[in-house]
Design an enzyme around this catalytic site. Sequence first.
Site, PDB file in Angstrom:
ATOM      1  N   GLU A  98      40.245  34.032  36.267  1.00 38.02           N
ATOM      2  CA  GLU A  98      39.175  33.093  36.616  1.00 38.02           C
ATOM      3  C   GLU A  98      37.992  33.302  35.672  1.00 38.02           C
ATOM      4  O   GLU A  98      38.009  34.225  34.840  1.00 38.02           O
ATOM      5  CB  GLU A  98      38.738  33.305  38.070  1.00 38.02           C
ATOM      6  CG  GLU A  98      38.115  34.673  38.338  1.00 38.02           C
ATOM      7  CD  GLU A  98      37.228  34.683  39.578  1.00 38.02           C
ATOM      8  OE1 GLU A  98      36.342  33.813  39.683  1.00 38.02           O
ATOM      9  OE2 GLU A  98      37.418  35.565  40.428  1.00 38.02           O
ATOM     10  N   SER A 148      36.434  29.802  52.525  1.00 36.18           N
ATOM     11  CA  SER A 148      36.631  29.458  51.117  1.00 36.18           C
ATOM     12  C   SER A 148      37.907  28.657  50.923  1.00 36.18           C
ATOM     13  O   SER A 148      38.944  28.945  51.537  1.00 36.18           O
ATOM     14  CB  SER A 148      36.709  30.726  50.272  1.00 36.18           C
ATOM     15  OG  SER A 148      36.993  30.384  48.928  1.00 36.18           O
ATOM     16  N   LYS A 194      36.414  39.648  49.303  1.00 35.51           N
ATOM     17  CA  LYS A 194      35.026  40.098  49.175  1.00 35.51           C
ATOM     18  C   LYS A 194      34.596  40.834  50.449  1.00 35.51           C
ATOM     19  O   LYS A 194      34.820  40.364  51.556  1.00 35.51           O
ATOM     20  CB  LYS A 194      34.111  38.889  48.918  1.00 35.51           C
ATOM     21  CG  LYS A 194      34.420  38.250  47.585  1.00 35.51           C
ATOM     22  CD  LYS A 194      33.469  37.117  47.274  1.00 35.51           C
ATOM     23  CE  LYS A 194      33.717  35.897  48.132  1.00 35.51           C
ATOM     24  NZ  LYS A 194      32.912  34.735  47.669  1.00 35.51           N
ATOM     25  N   ASP A 252      32.166  28.209  57.303  1.00 38.77           N
ATOM     26  CA  ASP A 252      32.403  28.512  55.884  1.00 38.77           C
ATOM     27  C   ASP A 252      33.694  29.316  55.678  1.00 38.77           C
ATOM     28  O   ASP A 252      33.750  30.509  55.927  1.00 38.77           O
ATOM     29  CB  ASP A 252      31.206  29.280  55.324  1.00 38.77           C
ATOM     30  CG  ASP A 252      31.229  29.355  53.801  1.00 38.77           C
ATOM     31  OD1 ASP A 252      32.263  29.015  53.188  1.00 38.77           O
ATOM     32  OD2 ASP A 252      30.194  29.755  53.222  1.00 38.77           O
TER      33      ASP A 252
HETATM   34  N1  PSU Z   1      34.097  37.895  44.414  1.00 38.70           N
HETATM   35  C1  PSU Z   1      33.256  38.533  43.574  1.00 38.70           C
HETATM   36  N2  PSU Z   1      32.613  37.826  42.642  1.00 38.70           N
HETATM   37  C2  PSU Z   1      32.784  36.468  42.547  1.00 38.70           C
HETATM   38  C3  PSU Z   1      33.683  35.803  43.419  1.00 38.70           C
HETATM   39  C4  PSU Z   1      34.313  36.575  44.333  1.00 38.70           C
HETATM   40  O1  PSU Z   1      33.072  39.722  43.667  1.00 38.70           O
HETATM   41  O2  PSU Z   1      32.159  35.871  41.685  1.00 38.70           O
HETATM   42  C5  PSU Z   1      33.904  34.329  43.268  1.00 38.70           C
HETATM   43  C6  PSU Z   1      35.377  34.005  43.024  1.00 38.70           C
HETATM   44  O3  PSU Z   1      35.445  33.115  41.928  1.00 38.70           O
HETATM   45  C7  PSU Z   1      35.816  33.312  44.297  1.00 38.70           C
HETATM   46  C8  PSU Z   1      34.546  32.646  44.719  1.00 38.70           C
HETATM   47  O4  PSU Z   1      36.856  32.369  44.092  1.00 38.70           O
HETATM   48  O5  PSU Z   1      33.552  33.632  44.460  1.00 38.70           O
HETATM   49  C9  PSU Z   1      34.573  32.208  46.161  1.00 38.70           C
HETATM   50  O6  PSU Z   1      33.437  31.469  46.398  1.00 38.70           O
HETATM   51  P1  PSU Z   1      33.228  30.703  47.797  1.00 38.70           P
HETATM   52  O7  PSU Z   1      33.098  31.795  48.825  1.00 38.70           O
HETATM   53  O8  PSU Z   1      31.977  29.915  47.591  1.00 38.70           O
HETATM   54  O9  PSU Z   1      34.448  29.850  48.002  1.00 38.70           O
HETATM   55 MN    MN Z   2      32.441  28.542  50.941  1.00 39.86          MN
END
Ligand code: PSU
Ligand code: MN
Length: 310
Positions: A26, A141, A160, A139
């Site tokens: 990514e 993802s 995370k 929320d």
């Molecule tokens: N975990 C990290 N750093 C990040 C992300 C996750 O430690 O930058 C990023 C990844 O690209 C993941 C995204 O797909 O955050 C998920 O974001 P959201 O929760 O807004 O869907």
């Molecule tokens: Mn989200």
Amino acid sequence: MDPKIFRISDEVQAALADGRPVVAMESTIYSAFGLPEPANRECLLRCEQVIRAAGAVPAMTAVLDGVAVAGVGPDDVDRVLAGTAKIAARDLGHAHATSLDVGVTTVSASVTIAARAGIAVFATGGIGGVHRGVEVSGDVSHDLLAIARHPVVTVSAGAKAFLDLGRTLEEFETLGVPVLGWNTDRFPAFYVRDAGLQLTMTVSSGTEVAAVLRANQALGHPGGVLVANPIPAADELDPVRINEAISEALARAADQGVSGPGVTPVVLAAIAEATDGQSIPANLALAENNARVAAEIAVALAAGREPSAV
Ligand code: PSU
Ligand code: MN
């Protein structure tokens, strides 16, 4: 495919055509959304290096001039590292329609691009998941549904740490995504090796993951697989300290009124501050470790594509 919508770099294209191993990566974690400078560049270099050392070709995904790309060449790396638009899978079409200059891709966008390119393995740091307080915020993802939908192996250090990890695992079960612990039967929580949650499936080699994939596809269960790869023991942070830091960070995000895609960057920055910067080298170590395991799986999959397997 229209090259104004989707492009594979020459190096990646050549590897795929020869059946050589490729690992998608990514770009959000290498931008300011994921890591501060200069750790972001170091992280990218280490991940690419470890993938190449294993005999695979790295393919970072991103949006450049409205085009979704698999494989960012050296001329475009600086642009991607400086990217300020976070692109999930659903944003890709609009990014094209509006000729977005630079977009950094999250896990959901990256597995979508990887699947389209025919890349079977993808390395990230930590995926998104079900956020704490989901009852109120809703929320969750899109990473989870994207992993379920596309036939790509995602290698991640769990999810995370500031998410609701129990609910995230439940969601994977609902979506039918196998969560394979890499030499562990415990779900890792990014900075720490054990989130206190039990996994039902363990794997210990790339060959084994390749066998899981082939069987699932043969049985008509063709979606993605999550490989949960704990941070190396030497790089693990103190669980008590990190949990305090996460609580502080979430409180700060709530104070600032951030929500949706804005939450992750604010929380990651606050965790870095609360751990006196210790979370940054931990983040680099786990990302490199995921790239290494992803490359091992890609190599095993490529070996399995020999004529004898047909
Ligand atoms: N975990 C990290 N750093 C990040 C992300 C996750 O430690 O930058 C990023 C990844 O690209 C993941 C995204 O797909 O955050 C998920 O974001 P959201 O929760 O807004 O869907
Ligand atoms: Mn989200």
